[in-house]
Design a protein around this motif. Structure first.
Motif, short mmCIF file in Angstrom:
data_model
loop_
_atom_site.label_atom_id
_atom_site.label_comp_id
_atom_site.label_asym_id
_atom_site.label_seq_id
_atom_site.Cartn_x
_atom_site.Cartn_y
_atom_site.Cartn_z
N ILE A 19 0.84 -1.21 0.00
CA ILE A 19 0.00 0.00 0.00
C ILE A 19 0.87 1.26 0.00
O ILE A 19 0.60 2.22 -0.73
N LEU A 20 1.93 1.26 0.80
CA LEU A 20 2.81 2.42 0.86
C LEU A 20 3.55 2.64 -0.46
O LEU A 20 3.73 3.78 -0.90
N VAL A 21 3.97 1.55 -1.09
CA VAL A 21 4.66 1.66 -2.39
C VAL A 21 3.71 2.21 -3.45
O VAL A 21 4.07 3.11 -4.23
N LEU A 22 2.49 1.70 -3.48
CA LEU A 22 1.50 2.20 -4.44
C LEU A 22 1.20 3.67 -4.19
O LEU A 22 1.06 4.46 -5.13
N ALA A 23 1.10 4.04 -2.92
CA ALA A 23 0.83 5.44 -2.59
C ALA A 23 1.99 6.34 -3.03
O ALA A 23 1.78 7.47 -3.47
N TYR A 24 3.21 5.82 -2.93
CA TYR A 24 4.37 6.60 -3.36
C TYR A 24 4.30 6.93 -4.84
O TYR A 24 4.57 8.07 -5.25
N PHE A 25 3.91 5.95 -5.65
CA PHE A 25 3.89 6.16 -7.10
C PHE A 25 2.61 6.82 -7.60
O PHE A 25 2.57 7.28 -8.75
N THR A 26 1.58 6.87 -6.78
CA THR A 26 0.32 7.49 -7.21
C THR A 26 0.07 8.80 -6.47
O THR A 26 0.12 9.88 -7.06
N HIS A 27 -0.16 8.71 -5.18
CA HIS A 27 -0.41 9.90 -4.38
C HIS A 27 0.81 10.81 -4.34
O HIS A 27 0.69 12.04 -4.45
N GLY A 28 1.99 10.20 -4.21
CA GLY A 28 3.22 10.99 -4.20
C GLY A 28 3.44 11.72 -5.51
O GLY A 28 3.85 12.89 -5.54
N LYS A 29 3.16 11.04 -6.61
CA LYS A 29 3.31 11.67 -7.93
C LYS A 29 2.31 12.80 -8.10
O LYS A 29 2.63 13.86 -8.66
N PHE A 30 1.09 12.59 -7.61
CA PHE A 30 0.07 13.64 -7.69
C PHE A 30 0.51 14.89 -6.92
O PHE A 30 0.39 16.01 -7.42
N LEU A 31 1.02 14.69 -5.71
CA LEU A 31 1.47 15.83 -4.92
C LEU A 31 2.64 16.55 -5.59
O LEU A 31 2.70 17.78 -5.63
N SER A 32 3.57 15.76 -6.13
CA SER A 32 4.76 16.35 -6.74
C SER A 32 4.44 17.16 -7.99
O SER A 32 4.95 18.27 -8.17
N GLU A 33 3.57 16.61 -8.84
CA GLU A 33 3.32 17.23 -10.13
C GLU A 33 2.16 18.21 -10.12
O GLU A 33 2.24 19.27 -10.75
N LYS A 34 1.09 17.89 -9.41
CA LYS A 34 -0.12 18.71 -9.48
C LYS A 34 -0.24 19.72 -8.35
O LYS A 34 -0.74 20.83 -8.55
N VAL A 35 0.20 19.34 -7.17
CA VAL A 35 0.02 20.22 -6.01
C VAL A 35 1.23 21.14 -5.82
O VAL A 35 1.10 22.38 -5.82
N PHE A 36 2.41 20.56 -5.67
CA PHE A 36 3.60 21.36 -5.39
C PHE A 36 4.38 21.75 -6.65
O PHE A 36 5.26 22.61 -6.58
N GLU A 37 4.08 21.09 -7.77
CA GLU A 37 4.71 21.41 -9.05
C GLU A 37 6.24 21.45 -8.92
O GLU A 37 6.89 22.45 -9.22
N LEU A 38 6.80 20.35 -8.47
CA LEU A 38 8.25 20.27 -8.30
C LEU A 38 8.96 20.33 -9.65
O LEU A 38 8.48 19.78 -10.64
#
Length: 225
Positions: A19-38
């Motif tokens: 679950i944590l790995v899936l969250a890293y590649f999905t939720h983490g990617k969403f935060l990086s690209e859509k929310v914080f725009e790293l």
């Protein structure tokens, strides 16, 4: 019976890790690209205002391990323990997994990104740019009293473990002296690890294995096995 118990534990741990790995590649990617725009092209403070003292470009693996060791506060440390004692293991597991993904991840990542984009300023100095002076003072008071409560909570937990005896699962009783010795060693080992990484040719992985072995030896000698 013990074999099946261990198997069940490994299944739960495996599902949690998945679950944590899936969250890293999905939720983490969403935060990086859509929310914080790293953006990798953005210059970070350690490079922009490098001074060799407070601002030093550092390899990602050192930063990640430092943040991993420093992430836990009184909530993540004591909260799941109390929840486990009160409600059982399943609510506690949900607390850890989904709390990490939807609360801890967002909070810590947001704080780090905000700091990076304000020349490595702390949260109080960062907020000063966006709120009135009165709100800023109230926020600093909130931080102060929150830190006081955290210090009190950790002091109480630490002193209790130092002076009391703890009965382990196998019935062995461990005194506070053994816990104190292990705690002191855990404080010394990061310094040793840093010196090894800086002044020797030991790789990061070999150094971690070496210091981890010392920790395990200390745990065994103290009876914390």
């Amino acid at each position: 019976m013990r074999r099946y118990t261990l198997k069940n534990i490994l299944v739960v741990v495996g599902i949690g890790a998945l679950i944590l790995v899936l969250a890293y590649f999905t939720h983490g990617k969403f935060l990086s690209e859509k929310v914080f725009e790293l953006d990798d092209a953005r210059v970070v403070p350690s490079v922009e205002i490098e001074d060799g003292v407070d601002y030093v470009p550092t390899d990602a693996k050192y930063l990640a391990s430092q943040h991993f060791s420093a992430i836990a506060g009184t909530g993540p440390v004591t909260g799941p323990v109390i929840a486990g004692m009160t409600y059982g293991w399943f609510p506690t597991l949900l607390w850890i997994l989904f709390g990490t993904i939807f609360i801890g991840c967002v909070h810590d990542m947001g704080a780090l990104v905000a700091s990076i984009r304000h020349k490595a300023a702390g949260i109080a100095d960062t907020m000063r740019n966006y709120v009135s002076k009165r709100v800023w003072i109230l926020f600093n008071l909130f931080i102060f009293f929150t830190l006081v409560m955290i210090i009190v909570a950790f002091t109480d937990i630490t002193t209790s473990s130092f002076v009391n005896t703890i009965e382990l699962a196998d019935g062995k009783v461990v005194g506070g002296g053994a816990i104190t010795t292990s705690s002191i060693l855990y404080l010394i080992l990061p310094v040793i690890m840093g010196l090894l990484l800086k002044y020797t040719k030991n790789s990061y992985c070999r150094t971690r294995v070496w210091t981890s072995s010392l920790c395990e030896d200390e745990r065994l000698s103290s009876g914390l096995n």
